[in-house]
Design a protein around this motif. Structure first.
Motif, PDB file in Angstrom:
ATOM      1  N   LEU B   9       0.737  -1.286  -0.037  1.00 50.51           N
ATOM      2  CA  LEU B   9      -0.042  -0.138   0.024  1.00 50.51           C
ATOM      3  C   LEU B   9       0.725   1.331  -0.112  1.00 50.51           C
ATOM      4  N   VAL B  10       2.087   1.079   0.524  1.00 52.93           N
ATOM      5  CA  VAL B  10       2.869   2.383   0.804  1.00 52.93           C
ATOM      6  C   VAL B  10       3.557   2.950  -0.646  1.00 52.93           C
ATOM      7  N   ILE B  11       3.483   4.152  -0.801  1.00 48.89           N
ATOM      8  CA  ILE B  11       3.832   4.289  -2.405  1.00 48.89           C
ATOM      9  C   ILE B  11       5.140   4.958  -1.920  1.00 48.89           C
ATOM     10  N   ASN B  12       6.034   4.334  -2.648  1.00 48.98           N
ATOM     11  CA  ASN B  12       7.590   4.868  -2.531  1.00 48.98           C
ATOM     12  C   ASN B  12       7.980   5.710  -3.542  1.00 48.98           C
ATOM     13  N   LEU B  13       8.064   7.158  -2.939  1.00 51.79           N
ATOM     14  CA  LEU B  13       8.420   8.152  -3.699  1.00 51.79           C
ATOM     15  C   LEU B  13       9.899   8.179  -4.218  1.00 51.79           C
ATOM     16  N   THR B  14      10.668   7.531  -3.844  1.00 49.96           N
ATOM     17  CA  THR B  14      11.866   7.269  -4.549  1.00 49.96           C
ATOM     18  C   THR B  14      11.867   6.814  -5.766  1.00 49.96           C
ATOM     19  N   SER B  16       9.599   7.621  -7.971  1.00 50.41           N
ATOM     20  CA  SER B  16       8.892   8.492  -8.733  1.00 50.41           C
ATOM     21  C   SER B  16       9.591   9.157 -10.083  1.00 50.41           C
ATOM     22  N   PRO B  18      10.829  12.086 -11.731  1.00 49.21           N
ATOM     23  CA  PRO B  18      10.903  13.569 -11.606  1.00 49.21           C
ATOM     24  C   PRO B  18      10.473  14.477 -12.742  1.00 49.21           C
ATOM     25  N   PHE B  54      -9.124   7.957  -8.326  1.00 52.25           N
ATOM     26  CA  PHE B  54      -8.531   8.983  -8.334  1.00 52.25           C
ATOM     27  C   PHE B  54      -9.444  10.342  -9.208  1.00 52.25           C
ATOM     28  N   ARG B  58      -6.757  14.707  -6.615  1.00 52.97           N
ATOM     29  CA  ARG B  58      -5.881  13.506  -6.281  1.00 52.97           C
ATOM     30  C   ARG B  58      -4.982  13.347  -7.675  1.00 52.97           C
ATOM     31  N   GLN B  61      -2.199  15.797  -7.298  1.00 55.86           N
ATOM     32  CA  GLN B  61      -1.145  15.429  -6.500  1.00 55.86           C
ATOM     33  C   GLN B  61      -0.217  14.459  -6.726  1.00 55.86           C
ATOM     34  N   ALA B  62      -1.076  13.374  -7.520  1.00 57.70           N
ATOM     35  CA  ALA B  62      -0.097  12.138  -7.827  1.00 57.70           C
ATOM     36  C   ALA B  62       0.922  12.355  -8.824  1.00 57.70           C
ATOM     37  N   LEU B  64       2.087  15.584  -9.156  1.00 56.73           N
ATOM     38  CA  LEU B  64       3.174  16.382  -8.750  1.00 56.73           C
ATOM     39  C   LEU B  64       4.215  15.672  -8.136  1.00 56.73           C
ATOM     40  N   LEU B  65       3.655  14.567  -7.476  1.00 52.17           N
ATOM     41  CA  LEU B  65       4.774  13.735  -6.780  1.00 52.17           C
ATOM     42  C   LEU B  65       5.467  12.746  -7.620  1.00 52.17           C
TER      43      LEU B  65
END
Ligand SMILES: Cc1cc2nc3c(=O)[nH]c(=O)nc-3n(C[C@H](O)[C@H](O)[C@H](O)COP(=O)(O)OP(=O)(O)OC[C@H]3O[C@@H](n4cnc5c(N)ncnc54)[C@H](O)[C@@H]3O)c2cc1C
Ligand code: SF4
Ligand code: SF4
Ligand code: SF4
Ligand code: SF4
Lengths: 677, 190
Positions: B9-14, B16, B18, B54, B58, B61-62, B64-65
């Motif tokens: 469930l955790v979204i790993n922003l690493t 993502s 850029p 979504f 939302r 934001q997705a 943007l990240l």
């Protein structure tokens, strides 16, 4: 028999909304000595005051009770009205039926009305016993003391000095400048902090009316508005400042290294040091605790003589110093020097300190790559430990991903419940400065609310978002150390509604702004208590924001609470003009509401002497007997001595025992198990 | 829930991307970075009411990240009704609808579009209607309407023009519609 007039105020709805004013008025008419009782919508308005004046002029009343709001703001107005009507203005008493009655008992009309009656009865009982008193004036010493040489203290000092008053500026550090001197650039305009601050520091340092006392602290304060006697300790620098030119040769030569406070502990300074390159005054100080006494040159000892050359063996600092300022043979007094100052007013501008990272165990404070925002300011600054190069502390690598965490220690019941007010903006600023220089660095700011309520601040925020700085709502829950000096940041993105995590090279904590260390103790010396958050409390949040409960003492800048530079400067300039008023008037009113000793009754026991918080009482020899005497200029009328005197020899004018007993009797009539029930 | 499930469930922003925000800006979502996540658009959006995971705010934001994969794995963007309410109400002139369009462009390039949409596009190319009821002629006649509606169906030249336009879009590059001007039904295979 006195003829008492009672005037009950509605205060619009403020009182009338909870108290049956007519009932109170009718009740007042029944009280002993009351000849007239009236009510009015706003007693403090001109027509309201006119009611009182007319009744006095008509010879109807000779004592006045106003049942209204707080004497703190309104007593002077009504005293004036009484005086203008033709009575001694101390034939007046106020019953506070708003702040102490209608407001706290808003939903209990019956109870509030009953309480209002008691308060009125108590004021009536007292007013009957009042005596006429005369105002006195004392001359003012036309000089001021400013405590704290940050941007607020400097502006306060400059304003007063420019008005022509002598100003003593006491700063505990070797240089003035305060926290602003540590900042790189400053929001909202991003001008370089040192560039705008240094000229101000120089002005302060060279102003003919300002006597700069740096590396100094206030020891004690006595006296009152117009005439404070202040003892200041000039701490020992172990360097002759009359000779020192600030060349830094001794610093170069010194081998002893100490964590550098100015760079927030991220590098080392020497045992003998100049606080920072733009220091004012630019003078060296010796940190005696960390000096290793090279060549066995303890302070105040004669140098040993070299057996071969016959030359004295000197320490490197002394040897390097070309002016003789760094002469270790001198018998310096480790306690420094005490100076006595006479000033008319005092401004406290002791600023703040930022919280350290260590209490925040969930954010891996042991990692060198977890830093405070103030440390980042130093890293970004050209005079900082990396000379302005953005490098992470662990290995000097340039970070690729940086995470900012807001409200660390702020808005947190475990630390400080208040908002530190400037962090949202400085985080954006630091992120922006980095992003503008290195667009490829990934920057995340985790926040709870972005609070950018200042002129041009919202524009600043939007500009930062436009740079691609990633804003995530949600307080970070954990920062864990990973291999390769990396950090894992875990949070919950409230906007996406999912848990998120990421790896960062540098984590910046926006730690809370706290009062300067020792503020509470300084407050005790000044007679001012700090608020629950530890900052100095202003007299009235809206109307007297720079005044304190002690007349003649004012506050400015972060000593009063967290604020940014524009606000600190505005408040400093407000405080300087408030502090100049008594100086300009040349004399100040001393209310006659002070204590007096009846020497016939005084037994000379001396109990009162140590109790007086204002040190106004002394024992004097009178007919071969020690008797207590109260210095009128120092007495603040607190009444502690009058309450304590076992012989009943002390009278507090305006609050005599008889007057207070009458009040208590009126208040307690009908209460308790006594005969009255 | 097992810990493996929880971890997923955790979204790993690493992980993502850029450059994702820039990509969306280039594809029409120019005002993306103006969004302050106030959620006013979401309050106006029928997708939210229909329970899609979504929706405008939302999705923004997705983006943007940099969560490109997360958005490509989800079909919500195709549920946008093009009602444009969000664009009307947004206080920062973000034009969220355009951002969803831009996101659709990204998805199309990745073939990350639901079969329904492919059918619709194919039908649009073939008939000029995303949804065309071929057997509607009789019903129309019964109520006194011409059998063919006065659109591309009735005007083959107009259909040709539309097809020419569509062939110039990325849809043709991607093979969703034919690259050249031959017959319709024989080439359109996705
Ligand atoms: C990381 C960070 C970044 C910031 N960036 C910005 C920015 O970009 N723009 C902006 O507007 N604001 C910024 N601020 C806020 C700014 O630093 C303050 O508004 C400003 O420095 C307050 O000035 P001051 O004079 O009240 O206090 P200080 O700067 O703290 O000065 C107080 C002085 O009093 C001295 N002192 C303390 N106690 C005593 C004592 N007992 N006796 C004698 N002297 C004493 C201290 O040594 C110090 O020199 C930032 C704050 C932080 C933490
Ligand atoms: S004696 Fe001088 S050089 Fe040696 S540690 Fe002390 S200050 Fe530094
Ligand atoms: S200013 Fe911002 S970061 Fe600082 S305490 Fe307030 S809300 Fe938190
Ligand atoms: S797109 Fe506009 S309305 Fe929607 S969250 Fe962003 S700023 Fe608010
Ligand atoms: S245009 Fe799309 S995203 Fe915007 S409100 Fe309508 S359905 Fe929602």
């Amino acid at each position: 028999m006195s003829r008492i007039g009672v005037y009950v105020c509605h205060c619009g709805e403020n009182i009338a909304g909870a108290v049956d004013v007519e009932e109170v008025r009718k009740y007042a008419e029944t009280l002993p000595g009351v000849v007239v009782a009236r009510d009015y919508l706003f007693m403090c308005s001109d027509p309201g005051q006119e009611l009182i004046k007319q009744d006095i002029r008509d010879g109807l009343v000779d004592r006045v009770v106003v049942a209204a709001c707080t004497p703190r703001t309104h007593e002077p107005i009504f005293r004036k009205a009484v005086e203008n009507g033709g009575l001694n203005k101390y034939f007046f008493e106020m019953a506070n039926i708003r702040d102490q009655d209608s407001w706290p008992h808003w939903h209990d009309r019956e109870g509030a009305t009953a309480k209002a009656k008691k308060l009125v009865a108590s004021a009536v009982a007292k007013v009957a016993l009042l005596e006429p008193l005369e105002d006195r004036y004392v001359d003012v010493t036309r000089s001021s003391l400013v405590i704290g040489g940050g941007v607020a203290g400097m502006f306060a000092a400059l304003d007063l000095a420019n008005m022509g008053y002598k100003v003593y500026l006491v700063e505990k550090n070797p240089s003035i400048g305060g926290n602003m001197a540590k900042l790189d650039k400053t929001f909202p305009t991003n001008d370089c902090s040192a560039c705008i601050l240094t000229p101000i520091m120089v002005q302060v340092g060279t102003h003919p009316n300002i006597e700069l006392l740096t590396y100094s602290e206030v020891e004690s304060v006595e006296g009152s508005i117009g005439n404070f006697k202040v003892k200041v300790r000039k701490k020992q620098t172990y360097v002759d400042w009359d000779r020192c030119t600030g060349c830094g040769d001794c610093v170069e030569a010194c081998p002893a290294r100490v964590p550098n406070e100015f760079n927030e502990g991220m590098d080392k300074r020497k045992a003998i040091y100049i606080e920072f390159p733009q220091a004012v005054p630019k003078r060296a100080v010796l940190d005696i605790e960390h000096c290793i006494n090279c060549a066995k040159r303890a302070i105040g000892t004669e140098p040993r003589i070299h057996s071969k050359t016959g030359e004295p063996i000197l320490a490197p600092c002394e040897k390097a110093c070309k002016t003789g300022a760094c002469d270790r043979s001198k018998p310096y007094n480790p306690d420094g020097e005490i100076m006595e100052l006479s000033v008319g007013t005092i401004i406290v501008a002791t600023g703040y300190k930022v919280m350290d990272k260590t209490p925040f165990k969930e954010y891996s404070p042991q990692s060198p790559n977890v830093i405070t925002a103030m440390q980042l300011e130093r890293i970004l600054s050209a005079t900082g430990p990396t000379e302005g190069e953005l490098r992470r502390p662990s290995d000097g690598e340039k970070p690729r991903t940086i995470v900012f965490i807001s409200c660390v220690g702020s808005r947190d019941k475990n630390h400080h419940t208040y908002c530190s007010k400037v962090c949202c903006m400085y985080m954006l600023k630091e992120a922006r400065l980095i992003k503008e220089k290195y667009p490829n660095i990934n920057i995340y700011i985790f926040f709870i609310d972005v609070r950018t309520a200042g002129k041009d601040f919202e524009e600043y925020y939007n500009y930062c978002r436009g740079l691609g700085i990633k804003m995530i709502r949600g307080r970070v829950g954990a920062v864990d150390e990973l291999a390769g000096d990396r950090l894992r940041v875990r949070a919950y993105d409230v906007d996406l509604g999912v848990p998120v995590e990421l790896e960062a090279d540098l984590v910046v904590l926006a730690t809370a702004i706290e009062p300067a260390p020792g503020l509470e103790e300084l407050g005790r010396k000044l007679g001012i208590t700090c608020g629950s958050e530890g900052f100095m409390k202003e007299l009235h949040t809206k109307l007297y924001p720079v005044e304190t409960p002690v007349k003649g003492i004012y506050i400015a800048g972060c000593a009063q609470g967290p604020k940014d530079i524009p606000e600190s400067v505005s408040q400093a300039r407000a405080a300087s003009s408030a502090a100049a008023v008594p100086l300009a008037m040349g004399r100040v009113l001393v209310e006659p509401l002070i204590s007096e000793v009846d020497q016939e009754k005084c037994s000379g026991c001396g109990i009162c002497v140590p109790l007086c918080p204002y040190l106004a009482i002394s024992m004097v020899e009178y007919r071969e007997k020690p008797l207590s005497r109260i210095n009128e200029a120092l007495c603040a009328g607190c009444g502690v001595c009058a309450a304590a005197c076992p012989s009943g020899a002390i009278t507090l004018h305006g609050y005599t025992s008889a007057q207070i007993h009458a009040q208590i009797e009126a208040l307690t009539a009908g209460i308790g198990g006594g005969a009255n029930v | 829930m097992s810990s493996a499930q929880a971890a997923s469930l955790v979204i790993n922003l690493t992980d993502s991307e850029p450059g994702f925000a820039d990509e969306i800006k280039e594809l029409g979502g120019e005002e993306l970075l103006e969004c302050i996540q106030c959620a006013k658009c979401a309050a106006a959006c029928p997708m939210v009411l229909a329970g899609f995971s979504f929706f405008n705010k939302r999705i923004i934001q997705a983006i943007l990240l940099g969560l490109r994969e997360v958005l490509l794995d989800d079909s919500s963007i195709w549920a946008c009704q093009s009602c444009n309410r969000c664009t009307e109400v947004c206080p920062r002139e973000v034009n969220p609808f355009e951002i969803i369009q831009a996101m659709r462009r990204v998805a199309v390039r990745e073939f990350a579009l639901p079969t329904m949409s492919i059918e619709g596009l194919k039908s649009l190319y073939d008939t000029g209607h995303a949804v065309y009821l071929a057997g509607a002629g009789n019903t129309r006649a019964k109520v006194g309407l011409p059998e063919k509606p006065p659109s591309t169906v009735a005007y083959p030249e107009a259909l040709k023009e539309l097809q020419a336009i569509m062939r110039k879009t990325a849809l043709a590059d991607l093979g969703i519609i034919p690259m050249n001007g031959f017959g319709v039904a024989d080439t359109c295979e996705v």
